[in-house]
Design a protein around this motif. Structure first.
Motif, PDB file in Angstrom:
ATOM      1  N   THR A   3       0.845  -1.183   0.000  1.00 43.50           N
ATOM      2  CA  THR A   3       0.000   0.000   0.000  1.00 43.50           C
ATOM      3  C   THR A   3       0.886   1.240   0.000  1.00 43.50           C
ATOM      4  OG1 THR A   3      -1.689  -1.179   1.249  1.00 43.50           O
ATOM      5  CG2 THR A   3      -1.808   1.235   1.251  1.00 43.50           C
ATOM      6  N   ILE A   4       0.560   2.190  -0.843  1.00 45.11           N
ATOM      7  CA  ILE A   4       1.314   3.441  -0.913  1.00 45.11           C
ATOM      8  C   ILE A   4       0.835   4.357   0.204  1.00 45.11           C
ATOM      9  CG2 ILE A   4       1.783   5.490  -2.314  1.00 45.11           C
ATOM     10  CD1 ILE A   4       1.338   3.711  -4.786  1.00 45.11           C
ATOM     11  N   ASP A   5       1.760   4.921   0.931  1.00 48.80           N
ATOM     12  CA  ASP A   5       1.435   5.860   1.996  1.00 48.80           C
ATOM     13  C   ASP A   5       1.195   7.234   1.377  1.00 48.80           C
ATOM     14  OD1 ASP A   5       1.201   7.415   4.261  1.00 48.80           O
ATOM     15  OD2 ASP A   5       3.285   7.141   4.907  1.00 48.80           O
ATOM     16  N   LEU A   6      -0.016   7.439   0.866  1.00 50.89           N
ATOM     17  CA  LEU A   6      -0.336   8.698   0.207  1.00 50.89           C
ATOM     18  C   LEU A   6      -0.261   9.887   1.153  1.00 50.89           C
ATOM     19  CD1 LEU A   6      -3.235   7.790  -2.238  1.00 50.89           C
ATOM     20  CD2 LEU A   6      -0.860   8.319  -2.767  1.00 50.89           C
ATOM     21  N   LEU A   7      -0.664   9.690   2.394  1.00 49.52           N
ATOM     22  CA  LEU A   7      -0.587  10.786   3.353  1.00 49.52           C
ATOM     23  C   LEU A   7       0.875  11.173   3.582  1.00 49.52           C
ATOM     24  CD1 LEU A   7      -1.847  12.792   5.266  1.00 49.52           C
ATOM     25  CD2 LEU A   7      -1.856  10.993   7.023  1.00 49.52           C
ATOM     26  N   GLY A   8       1.748  10.194   3.728  1.00 53.93           N
ATOM     27  CA  GLY A   8       3.173  10.476   3.905  1.00 53.93           C
ATOM     28  C   GLY A   8       3.762  11.174   2.683  1.00 53.93           C
ATOM     29  N   LEU A   9       3.356  10.723   1.510  1.00 57.92           N
ATOM     30  CA  LEU A   9       3.804  11.343   0.265  1.00 57.92           C
ATOM     31  C   LEU A   9       3.296  12.787   0.192  1.00 57.92           C
ATOM     32  CD1 LEU A   9       5.350  10.653  -2.346  1.00 57.92           C
ATOM     33  CD2 LEU A   9       3.199   9.860  -3.305  1.00 57.92           C
ATOM     34  N   ARG A  10       2.030  12.973   0.523  1.00 58.79           N
ATOM     35  CA  ARG A  10       1.434  14.312   0.528  1.00 58.79           C
ATOM     36  C   ARG A  10       2.155  15.226   1.507  1.00 58.79           C
ATOM     37  NH1 ARG A  10      -1.414  16.632   4.004  1.00 58.79           N
ATOM     38  NH2 ARG A  10      -2.988  18.184   3.694  1.00 58.79           N
ATOM     39  N   ASP A  11       2.430  14.707   2.707  1.00 56.65           N
ATOM     40  CA  ASP A  11       3.130  15.505   3.718  1.00 56.65           C
ATOM     41  C   ASP A  11       4.535  15.876   3.255  1.00 56.65           C
ATOM     42  OD1 ASP A  11       0.896  15.379   5.313  1.00 56.65           O
ATOM     43  OD2 ASP A  11       1.713  13.852   6.682  1.00 56.65           O
ATOM     44  N   SER A  12       5.220  14.942   2.606  1.00 62.20           N
ATOM     45  CA  SER A  12       6.554  15.225   2.080  1.00 62.20           C
ATOM     46  C   SER A  12       6.487  16.295   0.994  1.00 62.20           C
ATOM     47  CB  SER A  12       7.189  13.946   1.529  1.00 62.20           C
ATOM     48  OG  SER A  12       8.470  14.206   1.021  1.00 62.20           O
ATOM     49  N   PHE A  13       5.498  16.186   0.111  1.00 63.80           N
ATOM     50  CA  PHE A  13       5.324  17.200  -0.931  1.00 63.80           C
ATOM     51  C   PHE A  13       5.047  18.562  -0.298  1.00 63.80           C
ATOM     52  CE2 PHE A  13       3.799  14.213  -4.571  1.00 63.80           C
ATOM     53  CZ  PHE A  13       5.103  13.767  -4.740  1.00 63.80           C
ATOM     54  N   ALA A  14       4.196  18.598   0.716  1.00 56.19           N
ATOM     55  CA  ALA A  14       3.867  19.864   1.375  1.00 56.19           C
ATOM     56  C   ALA A  14       5.106  20.445   2.060  1.00 56.19           C
ATOM     57  CB  ALA A  14       2.744  19.652   2.393  1.00 56.19           C
ATOM     58  N   GLU A  15       5.868  19.603   2.720  1.00 55.19           N
ATOM     59  CA  GLU A  15       7.080  20.063   3.402  1.00 55.19           C
ATOM     60  C   GLU A  15       8.078  20.668   2.419  1.00 55.19           C
ATOM     61  OE1 GLU A  15      10.901  18.183   5.805  1.00 55.19           O
ATOM     62  OE2 GLU A  15       9.094  16.979   5.580  1.00 55.19           O
ATOM     63  N   HIS A  16       8.200  20.076   1.249  1.00 53.55           N
ATOM     64  CA  HIS A  16       9.144  20.558   0.239  1.00 53.55           C
ATOM     65  C   HIS A  16       8.497  21.528  -0.752  1.00 53.55           C
ATOM     66  CE1 HIS A  16      11.203  16.933   1.735  1.00 53.55           C
ATOM     67  NE2 HIS A  16      12.266  17.703   1.566  1.00 53.55           N
ATOM     68  N   ARG A  17       7.229  21.864  -0.514  1.00 54.25           N
ATOM     69  CA  ARG A  17       6.477  22.825  -1.324  1.00 54.25           C
ATOM     70  C   ARG A  17       6.433  22.426  -2.803  1.00 54.25           C
ATOM     71  NH1 ARG A  17       5.841  27.892   1.497  1.00 54.25           N
ATOM     72  NH2 ARG A  17       5.813  28.909  -0.521  1.00 54.25           N
ATOM     73  N   VAL A  18       6.239  21.135  -3.050  1.00 56.09           N
ATOM     74  CA  VAL A  18       6.197  20.600  -4.412  1.00 56.09           C
ATOM     75  C   VAL A  18       4.867  20.967  -5.065  1.00 56.09           C
ATOM     76  CG1 VAL A  18       6.195  18.485  -5.812  1.00 56.09           C
ATOM     77  CG2 VAL A  18       7.797  18.720  -3.895  1.00 56.09           C
ATOM     78  N   LEU A  19       4.962  21.606  -6.222  1.00 53.67           N
ATOM     79  CA  LEU A  19       3.770  21.982  -6.990  1.00 53.67           C
ATOM     80  C   LEU A  19       3.379  20.879  -7.948  1.00 53.67           C
ATOM     81  CD1 LEU A  19       4.880  25.560  -8.090  1.00 53.67           C
ATOM     82  CD2 LEU A  19       3.513  24.946  -6.096  1.00 53.67           C
ATOM     83  N   LEU A  20       4.384  20.234  -8.516  1.00 55.30           N
ATOM     84  CA  LEU A  20       4.149  19.244  -9.544  1.00 55.30           C
ATOM     85  C   LEU A  20       5.259  18.212  -9.474  1.00 55.30           C
ATOM     86  CD1 LEU A  20       2.469  19.255 -12.544  1.00 55.30           C
ATOM     87  CD2 LEU A  20       4.833  19.432 -13.237  1.00 55.30           C
ATOM     88  N   CYS A  21       4.887  16.944  -9.609  1.00 53.64           N
ATOM     89  CA  CYS A  21       5.870  15.874  -9.574  1.00 53.64           C
ATOM     90  C   CYS A  21       5.433  14.779 -10.531  1.00 53.64           C
ATOM     91  CB  CYS A  21       6.003  15.318  -8.157  1.00 53.64           C
ATOM     92  SG  CYS A  21       7.309  14.097  -7.989  1.00 53.64           S
ATOM     93  N   PHE A  22       6.409  14.188 -11.201  1.00 57.98           N
ATOM     94  CA  PHE A  22       6.139  13.089 -12.120  1.00 57.98           C
ATOM     95  C   PHE A  22       7.270  12.087 -12.003  1.00 57.98           C
ATOM     96  CE2 PHE A  22       6.932  10.914 -16.085  1.00 57.98           C
ATOM     97  CZ  PHE A  22       5.697  10.329 -16.319  1.00 57.98           C
ATOM     98  N   ASN A  23       6.910  10.813 -12.058  1.00 54.78           N
ATOM     99  CA  ASN A  23       7.903   9.743 -12.084  1.00 54.78           C
ATOM    100  C   ASN A  23       7.366   8.638 -12.978  1.00 54.78           C
ATOM    101  OD1 ASN A  23      10.358   8.393 -10.993  1.00 54.78           O
ATOM    102  ND2 ASN A  23       8.830   6.908 -10.346  1.00 54.78           N
ATOM    103  N   GLY A  24       8.082   8.353 -14.055  1.00 56.48           N
ATOM    104  CA  GLY A  24       7.660   7.286 -14.943  1.00 56.48           C
ATOM    105  C   GLY A  24       8.181   7.490 -16.349  1.00 56.48           C
ATOM    106  N   PRO A  25       7.672   6.669 -17.270  1.00 55.86           N
ATOM    107  CA  PRO A  25       8.097   6.790 -18.666  1.00 55.86           C
ATOM    108  C   PRO A  25       7.713   8.166 -19.226  1.00 55.86           C
ATOM    109  CG  PRO A  25       6.886   4.751 -18.309  1.00 55.86           C
ATOM    110  CD  PRO A  25       6.733   5.581 -17.069  1.00 55.86           C
ATOM    111  N   ILE A  26       8.632   8.775 -19.960  1.00 57.82           N
ATOM    112  CA  ILE A  26       8.391  10.125 -20.481  1.00 57.82           C
ATOM    113  C   ILE A  26       8.395  10.113 -22.011  1.00 57.82           C
ATOM    114  CG2 ILE A  26      10.814  10.835 -20.364  1.00 57.82           C
ATOM    115  CD1 ILE A  26       8.313  13.208 -19.106  1.00 57.82           C
ATOM    116  N   SER A  27       7.321  10.584 -22.584  1.00 61.79           N
ATOM    117  CA  SER A  27       7.203  10.660 -24.040  1.00 61.79           C
ATOM    118  C   SER A  27       7.098  12.132 -24.434  1.00 61.79           C
ATOM    119  CB  SER A  27       5.963   9.906 -24.514  1.00 61.79           C
ATOM    120  OG  SER A  27       4.799  10.544 -24.027  1.00 61.79           O
ATOM    121  N   LYS A  28       7.206  12.385 -25.722  1.00 56.59           N
ATOM    122  CA  LYS A  28       7.102  13.753 -26.228  1.00 56.59           C
ATOM    123  C   LYS A  28       5.759  14.377 -25.840  1.00 56.59           C
ATOM    124  CE  LYS A  28       7.379  16.386 -30.490  1.00 56.59           C
ATOM    125  NZ  LYS A  28       7.513  16.343 -31.935  1.00 56.59           N
ATOM    126  N   SER A  29       4.675  13.638 -26.015  1.00 59.94           N
ATOM    127  CA  SER A  29       3.357  14.192 -25.706  1.00 59.94           C
ATOM    128  C   SER A  29       3.179  14.408 -24.199  1.00 59.94           C
ATOM    129  CB  SER A  29       2.244  13.299 -26.251  1.00 59.94           C
ATOM    130  OG  SER A  29       2.298  12.023 -25.664  1.00 59.94           O
TER     131      SER A  29
END
Length: 180
Positions: A3-29
């Motif tokens: 199970t992904i700890d979404l709350l922990g991920l959210r808290d980490s994003f908030a702590e680091h003031r992340v506006l946008l994050c992506f992880n995965g295969p990247i294509s032109k589109s």
């Protein structure tokens, strides 16, 4: 499946003031879609137009560099994995970060180039950029000579920072951060 700890991920994003994050295969589109979302978010946030354009340009350059590197290695759109994050710092600047797996030799060259760029002042970066623009393209049709990195460094309010972290399997994770 874990199970992904979404709350922990959210808290980490908030702590680091992340506006946008992506992880995965990247294509032109996908690069384009994420860029449009980033631009829309910054405009809705009423970010200054010059900051919006610089953050967008740096994001595009970083994402395209990862995609070009992956394609050069023969990776498909499904195996060209990128990690990208844009955060707003407390002082109002934006941190644009990107990372991907690289061969150690390529990563070491890239880190050395970025460390050399970090030593240059704004005027030296401008002169280096102009000089690089006048150089002939490589015989393979791909400049790969660092014009994009010079442009990122010129747009950055602080020196670029890079890290190379060895990974299992003999590759390294390269990460780059620019502050706009």
């Amino acid at each position: 499946m874990k199970t992904i700890d979404l709350l922990g991920l959210r808290d980490s994003f908030a702590e680091h003031r992340v506006l946008l994050c992506f992880n995965g295969p990247i294509s032109k589109s996908l690069i384009e879609d994420i860029g449009n979302a980033l631009r829309g978010y910054m405009e809705a946030e009423l970010a200054p137009a010059n900051a919006t354009m610089d953050v967008f340009a740096v994001y595009i350059e970083m994402a395209q560099n990862i995609r070009h590197y992956s394609r050069k290695r023969g990776d498909s759109d499904l195996t060209a994995i990128a990690t990208l994050a844009i955060a707003r710092e407390e002082d109002g600047h934006y941190a644009v970060s990107a990372g991907n797996l690289v061969d150690p030799e390529d990563g070491e060259r890239l880190v050395a180039t970025i460390e050399a760029l970090a030593q240059l002042d704004k005027q030296s970066l401008k002169e280096s950029y102009k000089r690089r623009l006048r150089e002939p393209r490589g015989t393979d049709g791909h400049s790969g000579a660092g014009l994009g990195l010079l442009d990122i460094a010129r747009k950055s309010s602080q020196p670029l920072s890079a890290r190379l972290t060895p990974q299992p399997g003999g590759r390294c994770f390269f990460s780059l951060q620019a502050t706009i």
